[in-house]
Structures are given as C-alpha cells and as structure tokens.
Design a protein around this motif. Structure first.
Motif, PDB file in Angstrom:
ATOM      1  N   ASP A   2       0.834  -1.202   0.000  1.00 21.01           N
ATOM      2  CA  ASP A   2       0.000   0.000   0.000  1.00 21.01           C
ATOM      3  C   ASP A   2       0.876   1.261   0.000  1.00 21.01           C
ATOM      4  OD1 ASP A   2       0.905   0.312   2.618  1.00 21.01           O
ATOM      5  OD2 ASP A   2      -1.075   0.283   3.520  1.00 21.01           O
ATOM      6  N   TRP A   3       0.232   2.412  -0.129  1.00 23.92           N
ATOM      7  CA  TRP A   3       0.971   3.672  -0.253  1.00 23.92           C
ATOM      8  C   TRP A   3       1.877   3.925   0.947  1.00 23.92           C
ATOM      9  CZ3 TRP A   3       1.167   7.762   2.982  1.00 23.92           C
ATOM     10  CH2 TRP A   3       0.204   7.839   3.983  1.00 23.92           C
ATOM     11  N   PHE A   4       1.404   3.573   2.146  1.00 19.37           N
ATOM     12  CA  PHE A   4       2.183   3.818   3.362  1.00 19.37           C
ATOM     13  C   PHE A   4       3.487   3.021   3.332  1.00 19.37           C
ATOM     14  CE2 PHE A   4       3.393   2.978   7.757  1.00 19.37           C
ATOM     15  CZ  PHE A   4       3.350   4.249   8.311  1.00 19.37           C
ATOM     16  N   GLU A   5       3.385   1.742   3.002  1.00 17.98           N
ATOM     17  CA  GLU A   5       4.582   0.899   2.904  1.00 17.98           C
ATOM     18  C   GLU A   5       5.511   1.400   1.804  1.00 17.98           C
ATOM     19  OE1 GLU A   5       2.663  -2.812   2.279  1.00 17.98           O
ATOM     20  OE2 GLU A   5       2.454  -3.249   4.424  1.00 17.98           O
ATOM     21  N   ALA A  19       8.775   9.520  -1.826  1.00 19.08           N
ATOM     22  CA  ALA A  19       8.202   9.592  -0.481  1.00 19.08           C
ATOM     23  C   ALA A  19       7.352  10.853  -0.327  1.00 19.08           C
ATOM     24  CB  ALA A  19       9.311   9.561   0.568  1.00 19.08           C
ATOM     25  N   ILE A  20       7.858  11.977  -0.766  1.00 20.03           N
ATOM     26  CA  ILE A  20       7.131  13.242  -0.630  1.00 20.03           C
ATOM     27  C   ILE A  20       5.850  13.220  -1.449  1.00 20.03           C
ATOM     28  CG2 ILE A  20       7.240  15.698  -1.237  1.00 20.03           C
ATOM     29  CD1 ILE A  20      10.260  15.531  -0.326  1.00 20.03           C
ATOM     30  N   THR A  21       5.910  12.690  -2.647  1.00 19.86           N
ATOM     31  CA  THR A  21       4.713  12.614  -3.492  1.00 19.86           C
ATOM     32  C   THR A  21       3.642  11.743  -2.848  1.00 19.86           C
ATOM     33  OG1 THR A  21       5.998  12.982  -5.497  1.00 19.86           O
ATOM     34  CG2 THR A  21       3.842  11.918  -5.762  1.00 19.86           C
ATOM     35  N   LEU A  22       4.031  10.586  -2.349  1.00 24.24           N
ATOM     36  CA  LEU A  22       3.059   9.678  -1.739  1.00 24.24           C
ATOM     37  C   LEU A  22       2.441  10.267  -0.471  1.00 24.24           C
ATOM     38  CD1 LEU A  22       4.995   6.329  -2.203  1.00 24.24           C
ATOM     39  CD2 LEU A  22       2.790   6.918  -3.256  1.00 24.24           C
ATOM     40  N   VAL A  23       3.266  10.858   0.375  1.00 20.92           N
ATOM     41  CA  VAL A  23       2.772  11.380   1.654  1.00 20.92           C
ATOM     42  C   VAL A  23       1.967  12.654   1.458  1.00 20.92           C
ATOM     43  CG1 VAL A  23       3.466  12.275   3.913  1.00 20.92           C
ATOM     44  CG2 VAL A  23       4.588  10.249   2.976  1.00 20.92           C
ATOM     45  N   SER A  24       2.445  13.553   0.613  1.00 18.51           N
ATOM     46  CA  SER A  24       1.753  14.839   0.439  1.00 18.51           C
ATOM     47  C   SER A  24       0.341  14.666  -0.119  1.00 18.51           C
ATOM     48  CB  SER A  24       2.555  15.777  -0.454  1.00 18.51           C
ATOM     49  OG  SER A  24       2.623  15.298  -1.773  1.00 18.51           O
ATOM     50  N   ALA A  25       0.118  13.601  -0.888  1.00 17.02           N
ATOM     51  CA  ALA A  25      -1.214  13.350  -1.446  1.00 17.02           C
ATOM     52  C   ALA A  25      -2.227  12.980  -0.369  1.00 17.02           C
ATOM     53  CB  ALA A  25      -1.137  12.237  -2.487  1.00 17.02           C
ATOM     54  N   ARG A  26      -1.736  12.615   0.802  1.00 18.97           N
ATOM     55  CA  ARG A  26      -2.615  12.196   1.902  1.00 18.97           C
ATOM     56  C   ARG A  26      -2.372  13.032   3.150  1.00 18.97           C
ATOM     57  NH1 ARG A  26      -0.975   8.490  -1.465  1.00 18.97           N
ATOM     58  NH2 ARG A  26      -2.435   6.946  -2.231  1.00 18.97           N
ATOM     59  N   ALA A  27      -2.001  14.291   2.934  1.00 16.56           N
ATOM     60  CA  ALA A  27      -1.634  15.174   4.044  1.00 16.56           C
ATOM     61  C   ALA A  27      -2.508  16.417   4.030  1.00 16.56           C
ATOM     62  CB  ALA A  27      -0.170  15.568   3.925  1.00 16.56           C
ATOM     63  N   GLU A  28      -2.898  16.828   5.230  1.00 18.09           N
ATOM     64  CA  GLU A  28      -3.670  18.059   5.354  1.00 18.09           C
ATOM     65  C   GLU A  28      -3.402  18.669   6.718  1.00 18.09           C
ATOM     66  OE1 GLU A  28      -8.298  19.335   5.786  1.00 18.09           O
ATOM     67  OE2 GLU A  28      -7.849  17.725   4.373  1.00 18.09           O
ATOM     68  N   PRO A  34      -7.080  12.647  12.061  1.00 16.36           N
ATOM     69  CA  PRO A  34      -5.738  12.673  12.663  1.00 16.36           C
ATOM     70  C   PRO A  34      -4.657  12.057  11.767  1.00 16.36           C
ATOM     71  CG  PRO A  34      -7.224  11.257  13.935  1.00 16.36           C
ATOM     72  CD  PRO A  34      -8.036  11.919  12.875  1.00 16.36           C
ATOM     73  N   ASP A  35      -5.016  11.097  10.941  1.00 12.20           N
ATOM     74  CA  ASP A  35      -4.027  10.506  10.035  1.00 12.20           C
ATOM     75  C   ASP A  35      -3.568  11.516   8.989  1.00 12.20           C
ATOM     76  OD1 ASP A  35      -4.038   8.025  11.311  1.00 12.20           O
ATOM     77  OD2 ASP A  35      -5.660   7.263  10.045  1.00 12.20           O
ATOM     78  N   MET A  36      -4.505  12.307   8.473  1.00  7.35           N
ATOM     79  CA  MET A  36      -4.152  13.335   7.488  1.00  7.35           C
ATOM     80  C   MET A  36      -3.230  14.388   8.124  1.00  7.35           C
ATOM     81  SD  MET A  36      -5.687  12.757   4.484  1.00  7.35           S
ATOM     82  CE  MET A  36      -6.106  14.266   3.651  1.00  7.35           C
ATOM     83  N   HIS A  37      -3.518  14.736   9.371  1.00  8.07           N
ATOM     84  CA  HIS A  37      -2.670  15.709  10.066  1.00  8.07           C
ATOM     85  C   HIS A  37      -1.280  15.121  10.330  1.00  8.07           C
ATOM     86  CE1 HIS A  37      -1.573  19.143  12.456  1.00  8.07           C
ATOM     87  NE2 HIS A  37      -1.212  18.335  13.432  1.00  8.07           N
ATOM     88  N   ASP A  38      -1.238  13.886  10.781  1.00 13.07           N
ATOM     89  CA  ASP A  38       0.056  13.219  10.992  1.00 13.07           C
ATOM     90  C   ASP A  38       0.850  13.148   9.690  1.00 13.07           C
ATOM     91  OD1 ASP A  38      -0.459  12.866  13.678  1.00 13.07           O
ATOM     92  OD2 ASP A  38      -0.974  10.739  13.493  1.00 13.07           O
ATOM     93  N   ASN A  39       0.160  12.874   8.604  1.00 20.95           N
ATOM     94  CA  ASN A  39       0.829  12.829   7.306  1.00 20.95           C
ATOM     95  C   ASN A  39       1.383  14.201   6.920  1.00 20.95           C
ATOM     96  OD1 ASN A  39       0.264  10.107   7.077  1.00 20.95           O
ATOM     97  ND2 ASN A  39      -1.545  10.419   5.801  1.00 20.95           N
ATOM     98  N   HIS A  40       0.667  15.249   7.314  1.00 21.97           N
ATOM     99  CA  HIS A  40       1.163  16.608   7.051  1.00 21.97           C
ATOM    100  C   HIS A  40       2.483  16.836   7.791  1.00 21.97           C
ATOM    101  CE1 HIS A  40       1.287  20.881   6.358  1.00 21.97           C
ATOM    102  NE2 HIS A  40       1.325  21.104   7.663  1.00 21.97           N
ATOM    103  N   LEU A  41       2.548  16.434   9.042  1.00 22.86           N
ATOM    104  CA  LEU A  41       3.785  16.583   9.813  1.00 22.86           C
ATOM    105  C   LEU A  41       4.899  15.741   9.190  1.00 22.86           C
ATOM    106  CD1 LEU A  41       2.313  16.485  13.420  1.00 22.86           C
ATOM    107  CD2 LEU A  41       2.908  18.498  12.042  1.00 22.86           C
ATOM    108  N   TRP A  42       4.555  14.543   8.762  1.00 21.48           N
ATOM    109  CA  TRP A  42       5.517  13.665   8.093  1.00 21.48           C
ATOM    110  C   TRP A  42       6.014  14.328   6.809  1.00 21.48           C
ATOM    111  CZ3 TRP A  42       3.836   8.224   5.908  1.00 21.48           C
ATOM    112  CH2 TRP A  42       4.970   7.510   5.479  1.00 21.48           C
TER     113      TRP A  42
END
Length: 133
Positions: A2-5, A19-28, A34-42
């Motif tokens: 999956d995208w996370f892995e 990594a940035i492309t995959l994470v930024s698509a699921r970040a807010e 809370p997962d979207m926020h955590d992804n934003h920090l990531w």
C-alpha cells in the motif's frame, strides 16, 4: 504494497521525490482526520530531510508546521544568518532556535546581543539565555 509501505520504503532508501509525493497526497494541515494531520507533519519532515529549504520557506509563510520544521532544520545545520533574518522579520520561533544555538555553542554573549538587537522584551528568549548564563 500500500501507499504507506511504499512511502516508508522510499523514505528508507532516501528516494525523497517518491516519499514526498506519496505522503503529500494524503496530508492536510489541521485536518479533522488525525491521520491526514500526521501525514502533514511527516510531509514537512520529509521536506526537511530532503533539504528542500526553499519549499519549506515558501510553505512557512502560511503553515506553522513548515515554519517550525524549517527553523529546526536551520538550527541543525547551524545556519545562524538565516535564523537571524527570519527572527528579524518577526519569526519568534526562529529567534528561540537562534538563541538556543548560540547558547548551546557557548556563545551566551552573542545570544544576549542577538536578543537585544531583535526583541529585547521577549521574556521566553530571555529565559533561554538566563538558563545558560
């Protein structure tokens, strides 16, 4: 996988673009999810680790998380001039990182002078300096 892995694997391999492309698509930022926020920090952390200072700087204009991560990166890199410029422009977080950096390298007098030059009434920064005096 999956995208996370995929993102973690890219991160481990320092393939920052993937990594940035995959994470930024699921970040807010400040998402109710809370997962979207955590992804934003990531995402901000990945930008810093990829040393994308210009992108972090641009994002820092409107994003407190980018601003904090940028300041931390500048401090880790010992980029005093950049921190000082940011502090002079009103970024208190940059001032705190600058003062800690100077004090942490046994330059308390320089930290006191920077504080005096930039924001002599800033009580928190004064406490940081006093803790190293």
């Amino acid at each position: 996988m999956d995208w996370f892995e995929q993102a973690r694997a890219a991160e481990r391999g320092q393939d920052w673009d993937v990594a940035i492309t995959l994470v930024s698509a699921r970040a807010e930022c400040y998402s109710n999810d809370p997962d979207m926020h955590d992804n934003h920090l990531w995402h901000m952390d990945l930008l810093a680790r990829a040393e994308r200072i210009s992108e972090l700087t641009e994002r820092a204009l409107a994003d407190v998380h980018a601003r904090r991560r940028l300041n931390r990166l500048l401090g880790e890199r010992g980029m005093e001039a950049a921190l000082r410029m940011r502090a002079e422009d009103g970024d208190r977080g940059a001032l705190y990182v600058l003062v800690r950096l100077l004090c942490g390298t046994s330059r308390v007098q320089e930290a006191q002078q920077a504080l005096q030059d930039i924001d002599p009434e800033n009580q928190y920064a004064r406490q940081i300096v006093a803790g190293h005096s």
